[in-house]
Design a protein around this motif. Structure first.
Motif, PDB file in Angstrom:
ATOM      1  N   SER A 104       0.850  -1.192   0.000  1.00 43.26           N
ATOM      2  CA  SER A 104       0.000   0.000   0.000  1.00 43.26           C
ATOM      3  C   SER A 104       0.886   1.243   0.000  1.00 43.26           C
ATOM      4  CB  SER A 104      -0.924   0.026   1.214  1.00 43.26           C
ATOM      5  OG  SER A 104      -0.194   0.296   2.394  1.00 43.26           O
ATOM      6  N   VAL A 105       0.343   2.335  -0.495  1.00 38.15           N
ATOM      7  CA  VAL A 105       1.093   3.594  -0.484  1.00 38.15           C
ATOM      8  C   VAL A 105       1.403   3.993   0.958  1.00 38.15           C
ATOM      9  CG1 VAL A 105       1.035   6.038  -1.089  1.00 38.15           C
ATOM     10  CG2 VAL A 105       0.152   4.345  -2.702  1.00 38.15           C
ATOM     11  N   ALA A 106       0.462   3.773   1.878  1.00 36.39           N
ATOM     12  CA  ALA A 106       0.702   4.096   3.292  1.00 36.39           C
ATOM     13  C   ALA A 106       1.901   3.326   3.838  1.00 36.39           C
ATOM     14  CB  ALA A 106      -0.546   3.802   4.117  1.00 36.39           C
ATOM     15  N   ALA A 107       2.003   2.046   3.501  1.00 34.11           N
ATOM     16  CA  ALA A 107       3.137   1.243   3.954  1.00 34.11           C
ATOM     17  C   ALA A 107       4.437   1.731   3.329  1.00 34.11           C
ATOM     18  CB  ALA A 107       2.907  -0.230   3.638  1.00 34.11           C
ATOM     19  N   ALA A 108       4.387   2.154   2.075  1.00 32.81           N
ATOM     20  CA  ALA A 108       5.584   2.687   1.413  1.00 32.81           C
ATOM     21  C   ALA A 108       6.039   3.976   2.088  1.00 32.81           C
ATOM     22  CB  ALA A 108       5.309   2.932  -0.070  1.00 32.81           C
TER      23      ALA A 108
ATOM     24  N   ALA B 109      -0.360   9.596  11.224  1.00 27.88           N
ATOM     25  CA  ALA B 109      -0.044   8.397  10.452  1.00 27.88           C
ATOM     26  C   ALA B 109      -1.297   7.524  10.379  1.00 27.88           C
ATOM     27  CB  ALA B 109       1.101   7.633  11.108  1.00 27.88           C
ATOM     28  N   PRO B 110      -1.329   6.558   9.477  1.00 23.08           N
ATOM     29  CA  PRO B 110      -2.486   5.677   9.378  1.00 23.08           C
ATOM     30  C   PRO B 110      -2.791   5.005  10.713  1.00 23.08           C
ATOM     31  CG  PRO B 110      -1.037   5.331   7.522  1.00 23.08           C
ATOM     32  CD  PRO B 110      -0.305   6.231   8.489  1.00 23.08           C
ATOM     33  N   LEU B 111      -4.064   4.859  10.989  1.00 25.12           N
ATOM     34  CA  LEU B 111      -4.483   4.234  12.229  1.00 25.12           C
ATOM     35  C   LEU B 111      -5.213   2.923  11.971  1.00 25.12           C
ATOM     36  CD1 LEU B 111      -4.845   4.433  15.334  1.00 25.12           C
ATOM     37  CD2 LEU B 111      -6.974   5.668  14.882  1.00 25.12           C
ATOM     38  N   CYS B 112      -6.238   2.965  11.125  1.00 22.22           N
ATOM     39  CA  CYS B 112      -7.092   1.783  10.957  1.00 22.22           C
ATOM     40  C   CYS B 112      -6.600   0.831   9.871  1.00 22.22           C
ATOM     41  CB  CYS B 112      -8.524   2.206  10.661  1.00 22.22           C
ATOM     42  SG  CYS B 112      -8.769   2.887   9.003  1.00 22.22           S
TER      43      CYS B 112
ATOM     44  N   GLY C  96      -1.250  13.836  -8.161  1.00 23.28           N
ATOM     45  CA  GLY C  96      -1.993  15.085  -8.312  1.00 23.28           C
ATOM     46  C   GLY C  96      -3.395  15.079  -7.733  1.00 23.28           C
ATOM     47  N   VAL C  97      -3.852  13.953  -7.209  1.00 21.62           N
ATOM     48  CA  VAL C  97      -5.193  13.855  -6.632  1.00 21.62           C
ATOM     49  C   VAL C  97      -5.070  13.982  -5.109  1.00 21.62           C
ATOM     50  CG1 VAL C  97      -7.266  12.441  -6.380  1.00 21.62           C
ATOM     51  CG2 VAL C  97      -5.950  12.369  -8.515  1.00 21.62           C
ATOM     52  N   ALA C  98      -5.644  15.056  -4.559  1.00 27.04           N
ATOM     53  CA  ALA C  98      -5.555  15.318  -3.126  1.00 27.04           C
ATOM     54  C   ALA C  98      -6.479  14.394  -2.336  1.00 27.04           C
ATOM     55  CB  ALA C  98      -5.923  16.773  -2.841  1.00 27.04           C
ATOM     56  N   GLN C  99      -6.140  14.209  -1.074  1.00 26.83           N
ATOM     57  CA  GLN C  99      -6.965  13.487  -0.099  1.00 26.83           C
ATOM     58  C   GLN C  99      -7.182  12.006  -0.419  1.00 26.83           C
ATOM     59  OE1 GLN C  99      -7.708  15.186   2.719  1.00 26.83           O
ATOM     60  NE2 GLN C  99      -6.725  16.960   1.803  1.00 26.83           N
ATOM     61  N   GLU C 100      -6.242  11.388  -1.112  1.00 26.15           N
ATOM     62  CA  GLU C 100      -6.342   9.941  -1.376  1.00 26.15           C
ATOM     63  C   GLU C 100      -6.082   9.186  -0.074  1.00 26.15           C
ATOM     64  OE1 GLU C 100      -7.192   8.177  -3.889  1.00 26.15           O
ATOM     65  OE2 GLU C 100      -6.922   9.402  -5.671  1.00 26.15           O
ATOM     66  N   ARG C 101      -6.861   8.164   0.186  1.00 21.67           N
ATOM     67  CA  ARG C 101      -6.632   7.300   1.347  1.00 21.67           C
ATOM     68  C   ARG C 101      -5.569   6.278   0.952  1.00 21.67           C
ATOM     69  NH1 ARG C 101     -12.598   5.642   2.638  1.00 21.67           N
ATOM     70  NH2 ARG C 101     -12.703   5.979   0.408  1.00 21.67           N
ATOM     71  N   THR C 102      -4.346   6.517   1.391  1.00 17.72           N
ATOM     72  CA  THR C 102      -3.201   5.739   0.930  1.00 17.72           C
ATOM     73  C   THR C 102      -3.167   4.320   1.458  1.00 17.72           C
ATOM     74  OG1 THR C 102      -1.761   6.578   2.699  1.00 17.72           O
ATOM     75  CG2 THR C 102      -1.817   7.825   0.625  1.00 17.72           C
ATOM     76  N   CYS C 103      -3.903   4.039   2.518  1.00 19.84           N
ATOM     77  CA  CYS C 103      -3.912   2.660   3.030  1.00 19.84           C
ATOM     78  C   CYS C 103      -4.690   1.737   2.109  1.00 19.84           C
ATOM     79  CB  CYS C 103      -4.485   2.601   4.443  1.00 19.84           C
ATOM     80  SG  CYS C 103      -6.240   2.957   4.571  1.00 19.84           S
ATOM     81  N   LEU C 104      -5.531   2.290   1.239  1.00 20.09           N
ATOM     82  CA  LEU C 104      -6.333   1.494   0.311  1.00 20.09           C
ATOM     83  C   LEU C 104      -5.739   1.435  -1.086  1.00 20.09           C
ATOM     84  CD1 LEU C 104      -9.888   2.842   1.224  1.00 20.09           C
ATOM     85  CD2 LEU C 104      -8.765   0.760   2.049  1.00 20.09           C
ATOM     86  N   LEU C 105      -4.692   2.192  -1.318  1.00 16.96           N
ATOM     87  CA  LEU C 105      -4.146   2.370  -2.653  1.00 16.96           C
ATOM     88  C   LEU C 105      -2.844   1.602  -2.830  1.00 16.96           C
ATOM     89  CD1 LEU C 105      -4.804   4.087  -5.171  1.00 16.96           C
ATOM     90  CD2 LEU C 105      -3.393   5.879  -4.181  1.00 16.96           C
ATOM     91  N   PRO C 106      -2.786   0.653  -3.771  1.00 26.02           N
ATOM     92  CA  PRO C 106      -1.524  -0.054  -4.009  1.00 26.02           C
ATOM     93  C   PRO C 106      -0.535   0.837  -4.761  1.00 26.02           C
ATOM     94  CG  PRO C 106      -3.210  -0.857  -5.512  1.00 26.02           C
ATOM     95  CD  PRO C 106      -3.873   0.133  -4.600  1.00 26.02           C
ATOM     96  N   VAL C 107       0.737   0.622  -4.525  1.00 28.10           N
ATOM     97  CA  VAL C 107       1.766   1.390  -5.213  1.00 28.10           C
ATOM     98  C   VAL C 107       1.774   1.060  -6.698  1.00 28.10           C
ATOM     99  CG1 VAL C 107       3.252   1.611  -3.197  1.00 28.10           C
ATOM    100  CG2 VAL C 107       3.553  -0.332  -4.722  1.00 28.10           C
ATOM    101  N   ALA C 108       2.275   1.999  -7.483  1.00 28.21           N
ATOM    102  CA  ALA C 108       2.457   1.797  -8.918  1.00 28.21           C
ATOM    103  C   ALA C 108       3.788   2.423  -9.304  1.00 28.21           C
ATOM    104  CB  ALA C 108       1.323   2.433  -9.714  1.00 28.21           C
ATOM    105  N   ASP C 109       4.419   1.857 -10.310  1.00 25.80           N
ATOM    106  CA  ASP C 109       5.707   2.373 -10.757  1.00 25.80           C
ATOM    107  C   ASP C 109       5.556   3.821 -11.203  1.00 25.80           C
ATOM    108  OD1 ASP C 109       8.377   1.557 -10.873  1.00 25.80           O
ATOM    109  OD2 ASP C 109       8.298   1.431 -13.052  1.00 25.80           O
ATOM    110  N   ALA C 110       6.487   4.665 -10.789  1.00 23.68           N
ATOM    111  CA  ALA C 110       6.555   6.086 -11.126  1.00 23.68           C
ATOM    112  C   ALA C 110       5.448   6.921 -10.490  1.00 23.68           C
ATOM    113  CB  ALA C 110       6.586   6.291 -12.634  1.00 23.68           C
TER     114      ALA C 110
END
Length: 84
Positions: free
Chosen positions: A24-28, A46-49, A63-77
């Motif tokens: 996840s982006v949060a873990a990264a 920092a992430p809690l839940c 460029g997209v504000a307020q993304e919940r990074t714990c739900l979002l997988p990383v992507a190259d670049a």
């Protein structure tokens, strides 16, 4: 036995970070030693839940504000900013 994992490199606050695909982006962000944001009083947050309920993991992603990074997988670049 060592397993080979596919890796991706993303940019977090101007620094390149390489993690295993599926992270996840949060873990990264945590892996890079960062936090996702600061409170209105300047406290580091920092992430809690870890499941998108608490909204403490919000950051700007590609460029997209307020993304919940714990739900979002990383992507190259991918470009991540925790400062806005």
């Amino acid at each position: 036995m060592r397993m080979n994992h596919a890796m991706v490199t993303l940019r977090i606050d101007g620094s390149d970070v390489t993690v295993i695909t599926g992270t996840s982006v949060a873990a990264a962000i945590a892996h890079a030693g960062g936090t996702t944001r600061t409170s209105c009083t300047g406290m580091r947050r920092a992430p809690l839940c870890g499941m998108g309920v608490c909204f403490e993991c919000r950051a700007t992603v590609d460029g997209v504000a307020q993304e919940r990074t714990c739900l979002l997988p990383v992507a190259d670049a991918m470009e991540v900013s925790t400062h806005g």
